[in-house]
Design a protein around this motif. Structure first.
Motif, PDB file in Angstrom:
ATOM      1  N   PRO A  17       0.833  -1.214   0.000  1.00  8.91           N
ATOM      2  CA  PRO A  17       0.000   0.000   0.000  1.00  8.91           C
ATOM      3  C   PRO A  17       0.864   1.260   0.000  1.00  8.91           C
ATOM      4  CG  PRO A  17      -0.681  -1.524   1.727  1.00  8.91           C
ATOM      5  CD  PRO A  17       0.603  -2.050   1.154  1.00  8.91           C
ATOM      6  N   ILE A  18       0.314   2.327  -0.533  1.00  3.93           N
ATOM      7  CA  ILE A  18       1.005   3.616  -0.548  1.00  3.93           C
ATOM      8  C   ILE A  18       0.423   4.479   0.565  1.00  3.93           C
ATOM      9  CG2 ILE A  18       1.425   5.725  -1.860  1.00  3.93           C
ATOM     10  CD1 ILE A  18       1.354   3.985  -4.397  1.00  3.93           C
ATOM     11  N   VAL A  19       1.293   4.989   1.418  1.00  8.70           N
ATOM     12  CA  VAL A  19       0.862   5.887   2.486  1.00  8.70           C
ATOM     13  C   VAL A  19       1.683   7.166   2.400  1.00  8.70           C
ATOM     14  CG1 VAL A  19       0.107   4.061   4.056  1.00  8.70           C
ATOM     15  CG2 VAL A  19       2.455   4.845   4.157  1.00  8.70           C
ATOM     16  N   ALA A  20       1.041   8.272   2.692  1.00  6.42           N
ATOM     17  CA  ALA A  20       1.742   9.558   2.703  1.00  6.42           C
ATOM     18  C   ALA A  20       2.381   9.758   4.066  1.00  6.42           C
ATOM     19  CB  ALA A  20       0.765  10.682   2.411  1.00  6.42           C
ATOM     20  N   PHE A  21       3.650  10.144   4.080  1.00  3.35           N
ATOM     21  CA  PHE A  21       4.322  10.417   5.344  1.00  3.35           C
ATOM     22  C   PHE A  21       5.550  11.273   5.108  1.00  3.35           C
ATOM     23  CE2 PHE A  21       6.746   6.896   3.770  1.00  3.35           C
ATOM     24  CZ  PHE A  21       8.043   7.153   4.198  1.00  3.35           C
ATOM     25  N   THR A  22       5.985  11.932   6.161  1.00  3.19           N
ATOM     26  CA  THR A  22       7.248  12.654   6.202  1.00  3.19           C
ATOM     27  C   THR A  22       7.842  12.379   7.577  1.00  3.19           C
ATOM     28  OG1 THR A  22       6.488  14.396   4.723  1.00  3.19           O
ATOM     29  CG2 THR A  22       8.386  14.905   6.112  1.00  3.19           C
ATOM     30  N   GLU A  23       9.049  11.867   7.617  1.00  2.00           N
ATOM     31  CA  GLU A  23       9.765  11.624   8.877  1.00  2.00           C
ATOM     32  C   GLU A  23      11.072  12.398   8.837  1.00  2.00           C
ATOM     33  OE1 GLU A  23       9.260   9.896  11.768  1.00  2.00           O
ATOM     34  OE2 GLU A  23       7.232   9.472  11.067  1.00  2.00           O
ATOM     35  N   SER A  24      11.373  13.064   9.918  1.00  2.00           N
ATOM     36  CA  SER A  24      12.655  13.764  10.032  1.00  2.00           C
ATOM     37  C   SER A  24      13.375  13.248  11.262  1.00  2.00           C
ATOM     38  CB  SER A  24      12.434  15.270  10.146  1.00  2.00           C
ATOM     39  OG  SER A  24      11.878  15.769   8.950  1.00  2.00           O
ATOM     40  N   ILE A  25      14.656  12.926  11.095  1.00  2.00           N
ATOM     41  CA  ILE A  25      15.461  12.445  12.223  1.00  2.00           C
ATOM     42  C   ILE A  25      16.759  13.241  12.295  1.00  2.00           C
ATOM     43  CG2 ILE A  25      14.473  10.115  12.145  1.00  2.00           C
ATOM     44  CD1 ILE A  25      17.148   9.186  10.862  1.00  2.00           C
ATOM     45  N   ASN A  26      17.215  13.449  13.499  1.00  2.00           N
ATOM     46  CA  ASN A  26      18.509  14.082  13.712  1.00  2.00           C
ATOM     47  C   ASN A  26      19.529  12.952  13.790  1.00  2.00           C
ATOM     48  OD1 ASN A  26      20.877  15.203  14.806  1.00  2.00           O
ATOM     49  ND2 ASN A  26      19.703  16.835  15.793  1.00  2.00           N
ATOM     50  N   GLY A 121      22.184  19.664   7.005  1.00  2.00           N
ATOM     51  CA  GLY A 121      22.920  19.663   8.270  1.00  2.00           C
ATOM     52  C   GLY A 121      22.865  18.279   8.884  1.00  2.00           C
ATOM     53  N   ASN A 122      22.315  18.178  10.101  1.00  2.00           N
ATOM     54  CA  ASN A 122      22.173  16.875  10.773  1.00  2.00           C
ATOM     55  C   ASN A 122      20.772  16.314  10.671  1.00  2.00           C
ATOM     56  OD1 ASN A 122      24.847  16.852  11.665  1.00  2.00           O
ATOM     57  ND2 ASN A 122      24.331  18.110  13.437  1.00  2.00           N
ATOM     58  N   LEU A 123      19.894  16.972   9.924  1.00  2.00           N
ATOM     59  CA  LEU A 123      18.497  16.549   9.821  1.00  2.00           C
ATOM     60  C   LEU A 123      18.266  15.789   8.512  1.00  2.00           C
ATOM     61  CD1 LEU A 123      15.833  16.803  11.427  1.00  2.00           C
ATOM     62  CD2 LEU A 123      15.292  18.750   9.964  1.00  2.00           C
ATOM     63  N   LEU A 124      17.897  14.523   8.651  1.00  2.00           N
ATOM     64  CA  LEU A 124      17.576  13.681   7.508  1.00  2.00           C
ATOM     65  C   LEU A 124      16.057  13.587   7.405  1.00  2.00           C
ATOM     66  CD1 LEU A 124      18.641  11.734   5.262  1.00  2.00           C
ATOM     67  CD2 LEU A 124      18.312   9.891   6.928  1.00  2.00           C
ATOM     68  N   THR A 125      15.523  14.017   6.254  1.00  2.00           N
ATOM     69  CA  THR A 125      14.079  13.970   6.042  1.00  2.00           C
ATOM     70  C   THR A 125      13.777  12.878   5.031  1.00  2.00           C
ATOM     71  OG1 THR A 125      13.905  16.332   6.511  1.00  2.00           O
ATOM     72  CG2 THR A 125      12.062  15.317   5.340  1.00  2.00           C
ATOM     73  N   ILE A 126      12.776  12.059   5.370  1.00  2.62           N
ATOM     74  CA  ILE A 126      12.373  10.928   4.540  1.00  2.62           C
ATOM     75  C   ILE A 126      10.914  11.145   4.145  1.00  2.62           C
ATOM     76  CG2 ILE A 126      12.136   8.422   4.421  1.00  2.62           C
ATOM     77  CD1 ILE A 126      14.036   8.496   7.015  1.00  2.62           C
ATOM     78  N   THR A 127      10.635  11.075   2.841  1.00  2.00           N
ATOM     79  CA  THR A 127       9.267  11.247   2.351  1.00  2.00           C
ATOM     80  C   THR A 127       8.988  10.244   1.259  1.00  2.00           C
ATOM     81  OG1 THR A 127       9.967  12.874   0.696  1.00  2.00           O
ATOM     82  CG2 THR A 127       9.227  13.734   2.819  1.00  2.00           C
ATOM     83  N   ASN A 128       7.693  10.036   1.017  1.00  3.42           N
ATOM     84  CA  ASN A 128       7.331   9.219  -0.131  1.00  3.42           C
ATOM     85  C   ASN A 128       6.961  10.144  -1.236  1.00  3.42           C
ATOM     86  OD1 ASN A 128       4.938  10.037   1.000  1.00  3.42           O
ATOM     87  ND2 ASN A 128       3.880   8.143   0.508  1.00  3.42           N
TER      88      ASN A 128
END
Length: 128
Positions: A17-26, A121-128
């Motif tokens: 399934p396809i889900v919309a999301f955005t995750e950001s991690i330091n 910088g140190n923030l990695l953002t992950i999106t679909n």
């Protein structure tokens, strides 16, 4: 019918399934210590069944869906980081994937779903 039994079901593999999301991690947080070295991998929330983030080098990160592409609807179809940290594996069906998400060993025939990553910088953002 047992999960991931290659002798049951049709030859058509269901889609994840396809889900919309955005995750950001330091990436400097202690919980992501494995992302401080090349080919390090860690688990992150997001996606359908969670994410695996792999550091290729200091500026390139991959994010993969943990939902195995082989029989994706099976409740056990969840990819893990192998204890050797050399590959990713679905213990349910036995499929193995390299650290770039490509199939190394079936029964899966498709690579892991890859998500977009961007590093600021140190923030990695992950999106679909």
């Amino acid at each position: 019918m047992s999960a991931c039994d290659s002798n049951s079901g049709s030859a058509v593999e269901p889609q994840i399934p396809i889900v919309a999301f955005t995750e950001s991690i330091n990436i400097t947080n202690q919980q992501y210590v494995n992302l401080r070295s090349d080919n390090g991998a860690t688990y992150v929330t997001g996606g359908v069944r969670g994410l695996i983030v792999v550091r290729q080098n200091s500026s390139t990160y991959y994010a993969f869906e943990r939902n195995c592409p082989y029989r994706a609807n099976d409740t056990c179809a969840r990819v893990q980081i192998d204890p050797s940290r050399l590959f990713l594996k679905d213990p349910c069906c036995g499929s193995q994937f390299d650290l770039q998400g490509r199939v190394q060993q079936g029964p899966a025939s498709r690579a892991l779903r890859q998500y977009n990553t961007s590093l600021s910088g140190n923030l990695l953002t992950i999106t679909n």
